[in-house]
Design an enzyme around this catalytic site. Structure first.
Site, PDB file in Angstrom:
ATOM      1  CB  CYS A   1      -7.089  -5.486  -5.055  1.00  0.00           C
ATOM      2  SG  CYS A   1      -8.472  -6.629  -5.062  1.00  0.00           S
ATOM      3  CG  HIS A   2      -4.663 -11.124  -6.255  1.00  0.00           C
ATOM      4  ND1 HIS A   2      -5.438 -10.682  -7.321  1.00  0.00           N
ATOM      5  CD2 HIS A   2      -3.631 -11.802  -6.799  1.00  0.00           C
ATOM      6  CE1 HIS A   2      -4.886 -11.096  -8.448  1.00  0.00           C
ATOM      7  NE2 HIS A   2      -3.774 -11.767  -8.154  1.00  0.00           N
TER       8      HIS A   2
ATOM      9  CG  ASN B   1     -10.621  -3.932  -7.383  1.00  0.00           C
ATOM     10  OD1 ASN B   1     -11.270  -3.574  -8.351  1.00  0.00           O
ATOM     11  ND2 ASN B   1      -9.691  -4.877  -7.453  1.00  0.00           N
TER      12      ASN B   1
ATOM     13  CE1 TYR C   1      -3.858  -2.261   0.390  1.00  0.00           C
ATOM     14  CE2 TYR C   1      -2.595  -3.267   2.162  1.00  0.00           C
ATOM     15  CZ  TYR C   1      -3.662  -3.298   1.284  1.00  0.00           C
ATOM     16  OH  TYR C   1      -4.528  -4.363   1.306  1.00  0.00           O
TER      17      TYR C   1
ATOM     18  CD  GLU D   1      -1.134 -13.549  -9.790  1.00  0.00           C
ATOM     19  OE1 GLU D   1      -0.280 -12.691  -9.460  1.00  0.00           O
ATOM     20  OE2 GLU D   1      -2.304 -13.236 -10.118  1.00  0.00           O
TER      21      GLU D   1
END
Length: 157
Positions: free
Chosen positions: A122-123, A114, A93, A150
């Site tokens: 946003c993850h 979001n 952030y 990912e």
């Protein structure tokens, strides 16, 4: 109803749950985890489901869909930064706050609002000390699953 177009949704089953993109005309405006399909399927919804399935199967790293965001200029700025975070990478952030000249708390609020999680990733945004919340269903557990998918979760394992 918005801009004269009815909202519709289509769902795709993934290991992250029943992902349900929502469209208003020719753009995606939201994503839910409820599997509830409404309205007539459209080309943009079919393509969104195809891309979400490919992402879940590890065959797609970057979405290419028309998105329509509502919200403040700041909310849209935060979403633009999040869209640019590459697959498998994360920002904090604070990183986003520095880019936008805002507070980390304000960025956190914008991330939490979001409307199109996963498609606007946003993850991939973390707190200064690690994991924080997630606006999608399942909260932090879903965020962890997405980051592991990912291979961005080395710090979590």
């Amino acid at each position: 109803m918005k801009r004269g177009n009815l909202m519709s949704s289509l769902s795709v089953q993934t290991q992250f749950g029943a992902l349900t993109p929502i469209a208003d005309g020719e753009a995606i405006i939201g994503l839910r985890w409820d599997g509830v399909e409404t309205g007539a399927p459209s080309a943009v919804l079919s393509e969104a489901c195809r891309q979400l399935r490919a992402y879940a199967e590890g065959r797609l790293e970057q979405f290419d869909l028309p998105l329509r965001l509502t919200g403040s200029v700041f909310q849209q700025s935060v979403c633009a930064v999040m869209r640019d975070i590459p697959f498998g990478e994360t920002l904090t952030y604070g990183d986003i706050a520095k880019q936008l000249g805002a507070s980390a708390q304000a960025v956190g609020g914008a991330c939490g609002g979001n409307p199109i999680p996963i498609l606007i990733p946003c993850h991939r945004v973390m707190g200064a000390k690690g994991l924080t919340g997630f606006s999608g269903a399942g909260g932090v557990e879903t965020k962890v699953a997405l980051l592991r998918h990912e291979k961005a979760a080395g710090l979590l394992i």
